[in-house]
Design an enzyme around this catalytic site. Structure first.
Site, PDB file in Angstrom:
ATOM      1  N   GLY A  55       0.838  -1.130   0.097  1.00 13.70           N
ATOM      2  CA  GLY A  55      -0.081   0.050  -0.150  1.00 13.70           C
ATOM      3  C   GLY A  55       0.916   1.225   0.039  1.00 13.70           C
ATOM      4  CB  CYS A  82       5.357  -4.203   0.207  1.00 13.14           C
ATOM      5  SG  CYS A  82       6.004  -2.414   0.024  1.00 13.14           S
ATOM      6  CE1 TYR A  83       1.242   1.081   5.452  1.00  7.35           C
ATOM      7  CE2 TYR A  83      -0.602  -0.692   5.531  1.00  7.35           C
ATOM      8  CZ  TYR A  83      -0.154   0.584   6.026  1.00  7.35           C
ATOM      9  OH  TYR A  83      -0.735   1.235   7.027  1.00  7.35           O
ATOM     10  CG  HIS A 169       5.954  -5.792  -4.633  1.00  9.92           C
ATOM     11  ND1 HIS A 169       4.432  -5.587  -4.024  1.00  9.92           N
ATOM     12  CD2 HIS A 169       6.496  -4.758  -4.246  1.00  9.92           C
ATOM     13  CE1 HIS A 169       4.232  -4.493  -3.473  1.00  9.92           C
ATOM     14  NE2 HIS A 169       5.465  -3.955  -3.617  1.00  9.92           N
ATOM     15  CD  GLU A 171       2.671  -8.459  -5.351  1.00  9.85           C
ATOM     16  OE1 GLU A 171       3.528  -9.148  -4.866  1.00  9.85           O
ATOM     17  OE2 GLU A 171       2.379  -7.385  -4.976  1.00  9.85           O
ATOM     18  CG  ASP A 227     -18.316 -10.454 -18.741  1.00 14.64           C
ATOM     19  OD1 ASP A 227     -17.397 -11.467 -19.055  1.00 14.64           O
ATOM     20  OD2 ASP A 227     -17.969  -9.351 -18.320  1.00 14.64           O
ATOM     21  CE  LYS A 367     -14.118 -10.025 -20.296  1.00 16.73           C
ATOM     22  NZ  LYS A 367     -15.573  -9.449 -20.187  1.00 16.73           N
TER      23      LYS A 367
END
Ligand code: XMP
Length: 511
Positions: A55, A82-83, A169, A171, A227, A367
């Site tokens: 964040g 991180c944060y 990070h 990710e 969708d 998605k």
């Protein structure tokens, strides 16, 4: 539906959605909630593990975002990123201070691979850092398990309580072993098996929908987009003829699309489909209109009106289906409170349709997961990989007045452009591509004749989120083929230009 769940507490970092993607890619179901969510809500979810995201705030600020302290007393494993690491440190009694050197970018780190979170990883690896603050004193029970040149505590662990934290990070793709680190947390620390699969989702969803709907009636507005097509198919599998789909053909769709929708849903899937051919109504209302926002508004209103008229004929229904997907829910900032996707029915929700409840069968899916469900359900590839298409359709790709003649010109040029992109095998590489009919006319020459005709623009972009986009570097020979074909096969175009602006400053659509 009760499934093993990882809860991601969102502290506002830019990569947070990516964390959710990575967890789902590891076949673990996860949900993102804002950090401020109540402890009762967290307990209700009974997560198998919790991830604190990064964040932008400083954990030392008086108003720094903090989660409930009781999160640490639930006996559930936690991974701070991180944060999230700094927060964990401060809330559990450690210290965080401003680093002497801000670390940003790819950084070499040493890791203790005897620790479960780094198991199977070389003890020297690289990672993506982006921080100004760092942990300078470990909270009780923790020990350091990684360091970089400028960050002595780049990761920490309390194996007893199963609390882990990394300053970098995992990710992002720039952390090559990031996925392994996340998987170590999910599989080894939280004991999950990675059983979240689309086939099991489909089965569970169909069973749940069947239970929920019982013998009641369901109504769905089908647009032909991914969708709504997947949502309708899922409901049809669950409740068959209790579902009615209304498909409004407003005459602003691409070449061949309305017939494909009818073919797939009515003929192949035997869905109870009502197709309304409302082209003339829409054209009448759009007569003389040139302002983009007015076009949008008229189309939205007219869509609702047509839909309501048809729904009235059907009478009372119990459920209305919406194709809301997970990014719509997260983007709303509303945590897991379902929010109606206003884009979906072009102009929002019909006010005068007699229904009791909304069903959103895809609201937990990203998605690409929706696409996988579509594949499981046997929808054709052309529908599953359909590029996004704006609700107001081709009307916002015609600068100036929308007329039948101009729509036909645009539809043909768009078809040729799509056809050539498909032949070049670029359909999945380029995220959105279309033609725009401008209202500019210029002088040209064809044979011995002077012409005075329209300029057509080609637009093709690459993007991941459609919030920003880059213009696609299409091969020149492809552009040449498209240009030749359009001039030869479609009348009233004598000049073709390629749009080379990114977003920002331009938008993807021209109106
Ligand atoms: P822009 O043009 O804003 O488009 O860069 C971003 C994405 O949104 C789509 N778009 C719309 N979709 N109703 C929709 O359903 C609209 O009014 C609308 N306007 C833009 C656009 O096609 C692109 O994918």
């Amino acid at each position: 539906m009760k499934r093993d769940l990882i809860l991601i507490l969102d502290f506002g970092g830019q990569y947070n959605r990516l964390i959710a993607r990575r967890v789902r890619e590891a076949n673990v179901y996860c949900e993102v909630l804002p950090y401020s969510v109540s402890i009762e809500r967290i307990k209700e979810k009974s997560p198998k593990g919790i991830i604190f995201t990064g964040g932008p705030a400083s954990v030392l600020d008086e108003n720094a975002p903090k989660c409930s302290k009781e999160v640490f007393e639930m006996g559930v494993p936690i991974l701070g990123i991180c944060y999230g690491m700094q927060l964990m440190s401060v809330m559990l009694g450690g210290d965080v201070s401003k680093a002497s050197l801000r670390e940003y970018g790819k950084v070499e780190i040493s890791v203790n691979n005897n620790n479960i979170i780094f198991s199977g990883i070389e003890n020297k690896t690289s990672c993506w850092m982006s921080h100004t603050f760092q942990v300078t004193r470990l909270p009780d029970g923790f020990y350091g398990i990684s360091s970089s040149q400028n960050c002595p505590i780049a990761a920490m662990a309390d194996d007893k309580r199963k609390f882990y934290a990394v300053q970098f990070h995992p990710e992002v793709a720039h952390t090559p072993k990031g996925n392994e680190i996340l998987k170590n947390f999910l599989y080894k620390v939280c004991g999950l098996k990675g059983e979240w699969k689309m086939s099991s989702f489909v089965e569970e969803a169909i069973n749940d929908l069947r239970k929920k709907v019982g013998n009641k009636k369901v109504l769905c507005a089908l647009s032909g987009g991914v969708d709504s097509s997947v949502a309708a198919t899922l409901l049809h599998k669950a409740v068959g003829d209790q579902l009615t789909c209304i498909f409004v053909d407003h005459g602003l769709l691409r070449k061949g699309e309305p017939d494909e929708v009818e073919e797939v849903f009515r003929k192949q899937f035997k869905v109870n489909l009502v197709r309304i051919n409302a082209q003339d109504r829409f054209l009448n209302r759009l007569k003389g209109v040139t302002d983009p926002e007015t076009k949008r508004k008229i189309i939205g209103e007219e869509f609702i009106r047509v839909f309501e008229e048809e729904a009235k004929k059907i009478g009372h229904v119990d459920f209305l289906v919406q194709g809301t997907i997970y990014p719509d829910v997260i983007e709303s900032g509303a945590g897991d409170a379902a929010v109606i996707k206003s884009h979906h029915n072009v102009g929002g929700l019909p006010a005068h349709v007699d229904f009791e409840e909304i069903i959103e069968p895809l609201k937990d899916l990203f998605k690409d997961e929706v696409r996988q469900v579509g594949i499981e359900l046997g929808l054709p590839e052309s529908m599953i990989w359909r590029q996004p298409f704006p609700g107001p359709g081709l009307a916002i790709r015609i600068i100036g007045e929308v007329t039948k003649e101009r729509l036909d010109i645009l539809r043909e040029t768009d078809f040729i452009f799509r056809d050539e992109i498909a032949k070049a095998g670029l359909m999945r590489e380029i995220n959105q591509y279309f033609t725009v009919l401008t209202n500019m006319r210029s002088v040209g020459v064809m044979g011995d004749e002077r012409t005075y005709d329209y300029t057509l623009a080609l637009r093709a972009v690459t993007t991941t989120d459609f919030m920003t986009a880059d213009w696609a570097r299409l091969p020149y020979d492809l552009l040449e083929r498209v240009s030749n074909r359009i001039i030869n096969e479609v009348g009233h175009i004598n000049r073709i230009v390629y749009d080379i602006t990114s977003k920002p400053p331009a938008t993807i659509e021209w109106e």
